[in-house]
Motif scaffolding. Structure first.
Motif, PDB file in Angstrom:
ATOM      1  N   PHE A  50       0.844  -1.194   0.000  1.00 24.80           N
ATOM      2  CA  PHE A  50       0.000   0.000   0.000  1.00 24.80           C
ATOM      3  C   PHE A  50       0.868   1.228   0.000  1.00 24.80           C
ATOM      4  O   PHE A  50       1.864   1.315   0.716  1.00 24.80           O
ATOM      5  N   GLN A  51       0.512   2.191  -0.813  1.00 22.58           N
ATOM      6  CA  GLN A  51       1.089   3.518  -0.699  1.00 22.58           C
ATOM      7  C   GLN A  51      -0.029   4.527  -0.923  1.00 22.58           C
ATOM      8  O   GLN A  51      -0.871   4.357  -1.795  1.00 22.58           O
ATOM      9  N   GLY A  52      -0.075   5.520  -0.076  1.00 25.77           N
ATOM     10  CA  GLY A  52      -1.141   6.495  -0.180  1.00 25.77           C
ATOM     11  C   GLY A  52      -1.112   7.457   0.988  1.00 25.77           C
ATOM     12  O   GLY A  52      -0.100   7.613   1.675  1.00 25.77           O
ATOM     13  N   GLU A  53      -2.251   8.053   1.236  1.00 25.20           N
ATOM     14  CA  GLU A  53      -2.388   9.157   2.180  1.00 25.20           C
ATOM     15  C   GLU A  53      -3.359   8.762   3.288  1.00 25.20           C
ATOM     16  O   GLU A  53      -4.222   7.911   3.108  1.00 25.20           O
ATOM     17  N   LEU A  54      -3.215   9.397   4.439  1.00 24.87           N
ATOM     18  CA  LEU A  54      -4.193   9.284   5.524  1.00 24.87           C
ATOM     19  C   LEU A  54      -4.619  10.689   5.913  1.00 24.87           C
ATOM     20  O   LEU A  54      -3.790  11.578   6.059  1.00 24.87           O
ATOM     21  N   LYS A  55      -5.929  10.865   6.075  1.00 20.05           N
ATOM     22  CA  LYS A  55      -6.478  12.172   6.453  1.00 20.05           C
ATOM     23  C   LYS A  55      -7.503  11.954   7.562  1.00 20.05           C
ATOM     24  O   LYS A  55      -8.345  11.056   7.469  1.00 20.05           O
ATOM     25  N   CYS A  56      -7.432  12.761   8.642  1.00 13.43           N
ATOM     26  CA  CYS A  56      -8.369  12.655   9.756  1.00 13.43           C
ATOM     27  C   CYS A  56      -8.980  14.026  10.038  1.00 13.43           C
ATOM     28  O   CYS A  56      -8.284  15.048  10.022  1.00 13.43           O
ATOM     29  N   ILE A  57     -10.303  14.033  10.331  1.00 11.74           N
ATOM     30  CA  ILE A  57     -11.066  15.267  10.490  1.00 11.74           C
ATOM     31  C   ILE A  57     -11.905  15.172  11.761  1.00 11.74           C
ATOM     32  O   ILE A  57     -12.557  14.146  12.014  1.00 11.74           O
ATOM     33  N   VAL A  58     -11.929  16.227  12.566  1.00 14.12           N
ATOM     34  CA  VAL A  58     -12.772  16.276  13.762  1.00 14.12           C
ATOM     35  C   VAL A  58     -14.229  16.420  13.346  1.00 14.12           C
ATOM     36  O   VAL A  58     -14.581  17.310  12.558  1.00 14.12           O
ATOM     37  N   VAL A  59     -15.100  15.526  13.867  1.00 12.21           N
ATOM     38  CA  VAL A  59     -16.522  15.557  13.523  1.00 12.21           C
ATOM     39  C   VAL A  59     -17.369  15.568  14.799  1.00 12.21           C
ATOM     40  O   VAL A  59     -16.886  15.258  15.895  1.00 12.21           O
ATOM     41  N   ASP A  60     -18.634  15.922  14.622  1.00 10.87           N
ATOM     42  CA  ASP A  60     -19.571  15.944  15.744  1.00 10.87           C
ATOM     43  C   ASP A  60     -19.894  14.518  16.183  1.00 10.87           C
ATOM     44  O   ASP A  60     -20.113  13.630  15.347  1.00 10.87           O
ATOM     45  N   GLN A  61     -19.957  14.302  17.504  1.00  9.66           N
ATOM     46  CA  GLN A  61     -20.156  12.955  18.043  1.00  9.66           C
ATOM     47  C   GLN A  61     -21.512  12.389  17.666  1.00  9.66           C
ATOM     48  O   GLN A  61     -21.667  11.182  17.476  1.00  9.66           O
ATOM     49  N   THR A  62     -22.511  13.231  17.526  1.00 11.64           N
ATOM     50  CA  THR A  62     -23.875  12.773  17.252  1.00 11.64           C
ATOM     51  C   THR A  62     -24.174  12.677  15.763  1.00 11.64           C
ATOM     52  O   THR A  62     -24.688  11.664  15.280  1.00 11.64           O
ATOM     53  N   THR A  63     -23.854  13.732  15.025  1.00 12.47           N
ATOM     54  CA  THR A  63     -24.239  13.802  13.610  1.00 12.47           C
ATOM     55  C   THR A  63     -23.158  13.318  12.662  1.00 12.47           C
ATOM     56  O   THR A  63     -23.451  12.993  11.504  1.00 12.47           O
ATOM     57  N   GLY A  64     -21.915  13.305  13.102  1.00 10.43           N
ATOM     58  CA  GLY A  64     -20.817  12.944  12.211  1.00 10.43           C
ATOM     59  C   GLY A  64     -20.420  14.038  11.252  1.00 10.43           C
ATOM     60  O   GLY A  64     -19.576  13.837  10.374  1.00 10.43           O
ATOM     61  N   VAL A  65     -21.008  15.228  11.397  1.00 13.47           N
ATOM     62  CA  VAL A  65     -20.701  16.365  10.533  1.00 13.47           C
ATOM     63  C   VAL A  65     -19.410  17.025  11.018  1.00 13.47           C
ATOM     64  O   VAL A  65     -19.202  17.167  12.229  1.00 13.47           O
ATOM     65  N   PRO A  66     -18.514  17.428  10.125  1.00 21.28           N
ATOM     66  CA  PRO A  66     -17.286  18.093  10.560  1.00 21.28           C
ATOM     67  C   PRO A  66     -17.572  19.307  11.441  1.00 21.28           C
ATOM     68  O   PRO A  66     -18.495  20.089  11.164  1.00 21.28           O
ATOM     69  N   VAL A  67     -16.791  19.444  12.491  1.00 22.89           N
ATOM     70  CA  VAL A  67     -16.980  20.533  13.452  1.00 22.89           C
ATOM     71  C   VAL A  67     -16.297  21.786  12.924  1.00 22.89           C
ATOM     72  O   VAL A  67     -15.111  21.773  12.616  1.00 22.89           O
ATOM     73  N   ARG A  68     -17.069  22.875  12.805  1.00 23.36           N
ATOM     74  CA  ARG A  68     -16.503  24.156  12.423  1.00 23.36           C
ATOM     75  C   ARG A  68     -16.092  24.925  13.677  1.00 23.36           C
ATOM     76  O   ARG A  68     -16.548  24.637  14.770  1.00 23.36           O
ATOM     77  N   GLY A  69     -15.233  25.917  13.507  1.00 20.77           N
ATOM     78  CA  GLY A  69     -14.832  26.758  14.632  1.00 20.77           C
ATOM     79  C   GLY A  69     -13.522  26.314  15.244  1.00 20.77           C
ATOM     80  O   GLY A  69     -13.114  25.149  15.143  1.00 20.77           O
ATOM     81  N   SER A  70     -12.855  27.239  15.930  1.00 23.79           N
ATOM     82  CA  SER A  70     -11.520  26.983  16.465  1.00 23.79           C
ATOM     83  C   SER A  70     -11.497  25.925  17.560  1.00 23.79           C
ATOM     84  O   SER A  70     -10.437  25.387  17.883  1.00 23.79           O
ATOM     85  N   ALA A  71     -12.673  25.607  18.141  1.00 27.23           N
ATOM     86  CA  ALA A  71     -12.711  24.553  19.160  1.00 27.23           C
ATOM     87  C   ALA A  71     -12.343  23.193  18.581  1.00 27.23           C
ATOM     88  O   ALA A  71     -12.015  22.256  19.319  1.00 27.23           O
ATOM     89  N   ALA A  72     -12.374  23.066  17.268  1.00 31.14           N
ATOM     90  CA  ALA A  72     -12.041  21.793  16.622  1.00 31.14           C
ATOM     91  C   ALA A  72     -10.537  21.597  16.459  1.00 31.14           C
ATOM     92  O   ALA A  72     -10.095  20.504  16.067  1.00 31.14           O
ATOM     93  N   ASN A  73      -9.739  22.608  16.772  1.00 30.80           N
ATOM     94  CA  ASN A  73      -8.287  22.509  16.562  1.00 30.80           C
ATOM     95  C   ASN A  73      -7.631  21.784  17.734  1.00 30.80           C
ATOM     96  O   ASN A  73      -7.041  22.396  18.632  1.00 30.80           O
TER      97      ASN A  73
END
Length: 413
Positions: free
Chosen positions: A187-210
């Motif tokens: 395997f060769q490729g990329e990994l990407k991880c994003i902070v999401v909301d615990q309930t909806t799974g929608v990415p969390v906006r705002g600086s609290a996600a950093n």
């Protein structure tokens, strides 16, 4: 005499690296601060297989939550392997697709595999890309020898959960975590991880996600030899106030005055200080040095599995400030030796030490189309780098300068 000669080489290298580094320039992506999106441009698993690429047997992935609150992270392996049209086997060149039934084509491909991680407050986690981590388990002893995640919310091994109702004591848990291994080997490729909301799974906006930081360690082992090289994951910070009018699953990477973005923008220029290929190692004259930059686009459509693409323009300076230039295309993922960027004859490349005329230099990469992120893999070898031949390696985070005026977008499933 040898000591004096080495001292002079060291001074020359140090001068180029210091003078060439950017000063007081704004770059909004980071490799040393917490962010809402973290990107590992290269994840490699080649163990027990033959590979033409000078990548690692395995990759140790590390991810940490810097906040005291639990956080849910949605991650994607982005598989950049090519496959034979006749057999479906992983390939890098068409000759690998020839067999008893004739020859096929080595066709490029790109697809994603996703999974979730639940991190408790201040929790680090690590896994081998070849193995992943199995689902949450409350009794680790029942799965002797199997990796599992022990924080179960009951045994008081984790911090208290601040989201519990008033009067209820509940401990933070990793329940819901299942870290998959890479989808195929090699395997060769990329990994990407994003902070999401615990309930909806929608990415969390705002600086609290950093809250995320990450590292990767590329590991290669053979009898009597172990080589490891480490780099920091690249962080893309969420803006203080995300664009509330945006599509929830389309992440806009642009810090514009009009407030149209959700996250900081990708860099305008990538800067790599490097040895020219085939340069003699000043510390060990039996070794030569080769560099492989790894580029991934900032724009990616993970919903329709359409990779981003960019034209990378390279401006190369040697120690005399003589300038060379070239360009190539980066689509989905590109890992190429420096001296293979502009020609199929590395000894004639502008990145070859014999052509450049100096030991070290600086390359400035400006993308057109999608933005780009990158790390560089440096190999100290007795000849051109080949996996598992006792080489030594080091991974390097590149410098970034400025911010693109154009927006990049990540479209999630």
């Amino acid at each position: 005499m040898r000591h004096v000669r080495w001292a002079r080489w060291a001074a020359a290298v140090a001068t180029v690296l210091v003078v060439g580094a950017p000063h007081a320039t704004r770059a909004d992506v980071t490799s040393d601060q917490a962010a809402a999106i973290v990107v590992w441009p290269i994840v490699s698993v080649t163990k027990d297989t033959d590979s033409l690429a000078p990548f690692a047997d395995d990759t140790l992935i590390q991810l940490s939550n810097t906040s005291t609150n639990p956080v849910v992270v949605h991650c994607f392996y982005l598989n950049a392997n090519s496959h034979c049209s006749n057999s479906g086997d992983v390939c890098q060149v068409g000759a690998q697709c020839c067999g008893g039934d004739g020859c096929g084509f080595c066709l490029p491909a790109w697809n994603e595999t996703d999974f979730n991680i639940v991190l408790t407050g201040r929790q680090p986690i690590a896994w081998e890309a070849s193995d992943g981590l199995k689902d949450f388990c409350t009794t680790p002893s029942a799965d002797a020898g199997e990796p599992c995640i022990p924080l179960d919310g009951v045994s008081r091994r984790g911090p208290k959960d601040p989201t519990a109702p008033s009067g209820v004591t509940r401990f933070q848990s990793n329940a819901g975590t299942r870290i998959l291994p890479v989808p195929e080997t090699p395997f060769q490729g990329e990994l990407k991880c994003i902070v999401v909301d615990q309930t909806t799974g929608v990415p969390v906006r705002g600086s609290a996600a950093n809250v995320l930081i990450g590292q990767a360690t590329l590991e290669t082992a053979e009898e009597g030899s172990l080589d490891v090289a480490k780099y920091n994951a690249i962080g893309i910070k969420a803006l203080a106030e995300g664009n509330s009018d945006a599509n929830e699953n389309v992440l806009t990477l642009q810090n514009s005055p009009a407030g149209q973005g959700d996250y900081e923008g990708c860099p305008n220029v990538l800067i790599l200080n490097h040895f020219f290929d085939a340069a003699i190692n000043p510390a060990d004259t039996d070794l030569q040095i080769f560099t492989w930059p790894v580029f991934v686009p900032c724009t990616e459509n993970l919903l329709q599995q359409i990779p981003g693409a960019a034209i990378a323009q390279y401006l190369v300076f040697n120690e005399f400030e003589q300038r060379f230039s070239t360009s190539n295309t980066v689509q989905c993922f590109r890992a190429t030796g420096l001296s293979s960027i502009d020609t199929t004859q590395p000894e004639n490349s502008i990145f070859n030490v014999g052509v450049a005329g100096t030991l070290v230099g600086q390359t400035r990469v400006t993308p057109i189309g999608s933005g780009l992120l990158a790390v560089a893999l440096e190999f100290h070898a007795t000849n051109s780098p080949v996996l598992n031949n006792g080489n030594h390696s080091a991974d390097v985070n590149v410098h970034y300068q400025g911010q693109r005026s154009a927006a990049d977008r990540i479209t999630l499933p």
